[in-house]
Design an enzyme around this catalytic site. Structure first.
Site, PDB file in Angstrom:
ATOM      1  N   CYS A   1      67.911  15.652   0.213  1.00  0.00           N
ATOM      2  CA  CYS A   1      67.505  16.162  -1.107  1.00  0.00           C
ATOM      3  C   CYS A   1      68.693  16.319  -2.059  1.00  0.00           C
ATOM      4  O   CYS A   1      68.525  16.265  -3.275  1.00  0.00           O
ATOM      5  CB  CYS A   1      66.805  17.507  -0.968  1.00  0.00           C
TER       6      CYS A   1
ATOM      7  N   HIS B   1      66.175  19.756  -8.234  1.00  0.00           N
ATOM      8  CA  HIS B   1      65.503  18.923  -7.235  1.00  0.00           C
ATOM      9  C   HIS B   1      64.090  19.458  -7.066  1.00  0.00           C
ATOM     10  O   HIS B   1      63.881  20.663  -6.952  1.00  0.00           O
ATOM     11  CB  HIS B   1      66.277  18.981  -5.922  1.00  0.00           C
TER      12      HIS B   1
ATOM     13  N   ASN C   1      57.600  15.907  -3.485  1.00  0.00           N
ATOM     14  CA  ASN C   1      59.046  15.958  -3.255  1.00  0.00           C
ATOM     15  C   ASN C   1      59.505  14.560  -2.847  1.00  0.00           C
ATOM     16  O   ASN C   1      59.126  14.083  -1.783  1.00  0.00           O
ATOM     17  CB  ASN C   1      59.332  16.995  -2.158  1.00  0.00           C
TER      18      ASN C   1
HETATM   19  O1  UT7 Z   1      63.354  19.420  -0.335  1.00  0.00           O
HETATM   20  C1  UT7 Z   1      64.096  20.065   0.652  1.00  0.00           C
HETATM   21  C2  UT7 Z   1      63.927  21.500   0.597  1.00  0.00           C
HETATM   22  N1  UT7 Z   1      62.593  21.868   0.957  1.00  0.00           N
HETATM   23  C3  UT7 Z   1      62.129  23.023   0.585  1.00  0.00           C
HETATM   24  O2  UT7 Z   1      62.809  23.736  -0.100  1.00  0.00           O
HETATM   25  C4  UT7 Z   1      60.761  23.450   1.085  1.00  0.00           C
HETATM   26  C5  UT7 Z   1      60.786  24.907   1.387  1.00  0.00           C
HETATM   27  N2  UT7 Z   1      59.572  25.421   1.999  1.00  0.00           N
HETATM   28  C6  UT7 Z   1      58.379  25.439   1.376  1.00  0.00           C
HETATM   29  O3  UT7 Z   1      58.247  24.910   0.288  1.00  0.00           O
HETATM   30  C7  UT7 Z   1      57.226  26.158   2.030  1.00  0.00           C
HETATM   31  O4  UT7 Z   1      57.698  26.854   3.168  1.00  0.00           O
HETATM   32  C8  UT7 Z   1      56.051  25.222   2.448  1.00  0.00           C
HETATM   33  C9  UT7 Z   1      55.341  24.747   1.198  1.00  0.00           C
HETATM   34  C10 UT7 Z   1      56.582  24.060   3.248  1.00  0.00           C
HETATM   35  C11 UT7 Z   1      55.057  25.984   3.309  1.00  0.00           C
HETATM   36  O5  UT7 Z   1      54.581  27.124   2.628  1.00  0.00           O
HETATM   37  P1  UT7 Z   1      54.567  28.536   3.382  1.00  0.00           P
HETATM   38  O6  UT7 Z   1      54.017  29.493   2.425  1.00  0.00           O
HETATM   39  O7  UT7 Z   1      55.962  28.796   3.890  1.00  0.00           O
HETATM   40  O8  UT7 Z   1      53.537  28.299   4.553  1.00  0.00           O
HETATM   41  P2  UT7 Z   1      53.747  28.421   6.136  1.00  0.00           P
HETATM   42  O9  UT7 Z   1      54.500  27.249   6.642  1.00  0.00           O
HETATM   43  O10 UT7 Z   1      54.241  29.771   6.477  1.00  0.00           O
HETATM   44  O11 UT7 Z   1      52.265  28.297   6.641  1.00  0.00           O
HETATM   45  C12 UT7 Z   1      51.262  29.295   6.297  1.00  0.00           C
HETATM   46  C13 UT7 Z   1      49.942  28.887   6.906  1.00  0.00           C
HETATM   47  C14 UT7 Z   1      50.032  28.566   8.391  1.00  0.00           C
HETATM   48  O12 UT7 Z   1      48.826  28.993   9.001  1.00  0.00           O
HETATM   49  P3  UT7 Z   1      48.757  30.390   9.801  1.00  0.00           P
HETATM   50  O13 UT7 Z   1      49.772  30.280  10.882  1.00  0.00           O
HETATM   51  O14 UT7 Z   1      49.078  31.454   8.805  1.00  0.00           O
HETATM   52  O15 UT7 Z   1      47.342  30.409  10.272  1.00  0.00           O
HETATM   53  C15 UT7 Z   1      50.091  27.056   8.421  1.00  0.00           C
HETATM   54  O16 UT7 Z   1      49.593  26.506   9.627  1.00  0.00           O
HETATM   55  O17 UT7 Z   1      49.466  27.702   6.279  1.00  0.00           O
HETATM   56  C16 UT7 Z   1      49.195  26.699   7.263  1.00  0.00           C
HETATM   57  N3  UT7 Z   1      49.499  25.386   6.685  1.00  0.00           N
HETATM   58  C17 UT7 Z   1      48.616  24.685   5.963  1.00  0.00           C
HETATM   59  N4  UT7 Z   1      47.336  24.929   5.621  1.00  0.00           N
HETATM   60  C18 UT7 Z   1      46.719  23.995   4.864  1.00  0.00           C
HETATM   61  C19 UT7 Z   1      50.674  24.694   6.743  1.00  0.00           C
HETATM   62  N5  UT7 Z   1      50.555  23.554   6.059  1.00  0.00           N
HETATM   63  C20 UT7 Z   1      49.281  23.523   5.572  1.00  0.00           C
HETATM   64  C21 UT7 Z   1      48.592  22.594   4.781  1.00  0.00           C
HETATM   65  N6  UT7 Z   1      47.294  22.875   4.452  1.00  0.00           N
HETATM   66  N7  UT7 Z   1      49.144  21.455   4.344  1.00  0.00           N
END
Ligand code: UT7
Length: 336
Positions: free
Chosen positions: A115, A263, A293
């Site tokens: 990135c 980014h 992204n």
């Molecule tokens: O470009 C390089 C740098 N990258 C970044 O900076 C990305 C940084 N991270 C993020 O943007 C976020 O952490 C994400 C968008 C990747 C994820 O969001 P989050 O709020 O951190 O969600 P999470 O991973 O904690 O997941 C929350 C819930 C989980 O379910 P439970 O365990 O609470 O039941 C996941 O299984 O959401 C679930 N989940 C989804 N649900 C529907 C994870 N991905 C999905 C999805 N659709 N695509």
């Protein structure tokens, strides 16, 4: 000593639009979750077999940037190509661009900083121009993520985020050192390398023959992995730090920023930064809603669109900032 400045920008994205609803047909996800957590509405995916690769997309973006720069391809002295999704394991796409654009046998360098790749690539180009070694440098960021993502529910935390596309910039010599690229700031913290990574194939852990021998359908090591929350927490801190570093180096304040092009990792990260630096909507450019992204391509695509929309004007202070896998992060301070 000289400065460098950007004189041409171009971008290319594949035509195929993939909406959040499209993704919800192949995995357990939904439009509301994706928009709420990331701001993404749709992204572009190369259709398999239609001929586009990381290199061809980079070449298309580069042609536009070269034309807008008003130079001939033969005036290019050096190529820097940033990607995490090269056509081949080796050689990297830099030489493929030299070949496909029919540029004479100038040097071609591949940057592997994910990135932050475009920010690193700009910094390299800037240094070569500053010292007088090269006059015109072509910098490309291009990614083809879609063919390598886990498009099942197992991979949804990663695969809904990434999209395909390319952006390019032509940099040239600027004799007035108060203009152009004022400074660049680069960092890394390899301690967290595996938190956002694609482990296989690699000479270290999971080489191709291992994967072929194991033939294990549950092997996730050849898909990208991201510890999303950990990456998010680090991103907001490092983005902020590296913007402050650039401002302080040039004795500037956040209020002096005319346009921040972050980014495009997550709209929530951009909004956090905007709030922290008390910037208006006009001072921050986002297009993650349309493209997801695109890692090394995200800043040059966004910068090109901002320029096309007249949001980058002569004399503006333009700040580029990135954070990503490595971890690596960096910023570029530009007096346009
Ligand atoms: O470009 C390089 C740098 N990258 C970044 O900076 C990305 C940084 N991270 C993020 O943007 C976020 O952490 C994400 C968008 C990747 C994820 O969001 P989050 O709020 O951190 O969600 P999470 O991973 O904690 O997941 C929350 C819930 C989980 O379910 P439970 O365990 O609470 O039941 C996941 O299984 O959401 C679930 N989940 C989804 N649900 C529907 C994870 N991905 C999905 C999805 N659709 N695509």
């Amino acid at each position: 000593m000289y400065n460098s400045k950007i004189i041409g920008l171009g971008h290319y994205v594949p035509e195929n639009v993939v909406t959040n609803d499209d993704l919800s047909k192949v995995m357990d996800t939904n439009d509301a979750w994706i928009q709420e957590r990331t701001g993404i509405k749709e992204r572009r995916h190369v259709v398999k077999g239609d001929g586009d690769t990381t290199t061809t997309m980079g070449v298309k973006a580069a042609k536009i940037a070269i034309e807008r720069a008003g130079i001939d391809k033969d005036d290019i002295d050096f190529i820097v190509f940033a990607t995490l999704s090269p056509d081949y394991y080796f050689p990297g796409p830099g030489v493929l661009v030299q070949r496909d654009l029919g540029i004479k046998t100038v040097g071609a360098l591949d940057v592997r900083n994910q990135c932050s790749g475009f920010v690193y690539a700009i910094s390299i180009a800037d240094q070569y121009i500053k010292t007088g070694m090269y006059k015109n440098v072509l910098v490309i960021g291009s990614e083809l993520h879609s063919h390598g993502l886990d498009m099942t529910t197992r991979g949804r935390g990663v695969s809904v985020i990434f999209g395909d596309g390319a952006g390019a910039a032509v940099l040239t010599r600027e004799e007035d050192t108060t203009k152009g690229i004022l400074s660049t700031h680069l960092h890394s913290e390899g301690q967290h390398a595996e938190e956002l990574s694609l482990i296989a194939p690699g000479m270290g852990n999971r080489w191709v023959t291992d994967i072929m021998e194991d033939n294990d359908p549950n092997d996730e090591s050849y898909f990208p992995h991201m510890n999303g929350q950990f990456v998010f927490k680090n991103a907001v801190v490092r983005f902020s730090e590296v913007i402050v570093e650039g401002l302080e180096k040039n004795k500037l304040n956040a209020a002096d920023i005319d346009l921040l092009v972050p980014h495009q990792a997550n709209l929530r990260i951009s909004q956090f930064i905007q709030k922290k630096f008390q910037l208006s909507d006009d001072q921050v450019f986002n297009n993650i809603m349309k493209y997801g992204n695109t890692t090394a391509a995200s800043i040059p695509i966004a910068l090109t669109e901002a320029w096309e929309e007249g949001k980058v004007k002569s004399g503006d202070l333009v700040v580029l900032a990135a954070f990503g896998s490595g971890f690596t992060w960096g910023s570029v301070m530009i007096k346009w």
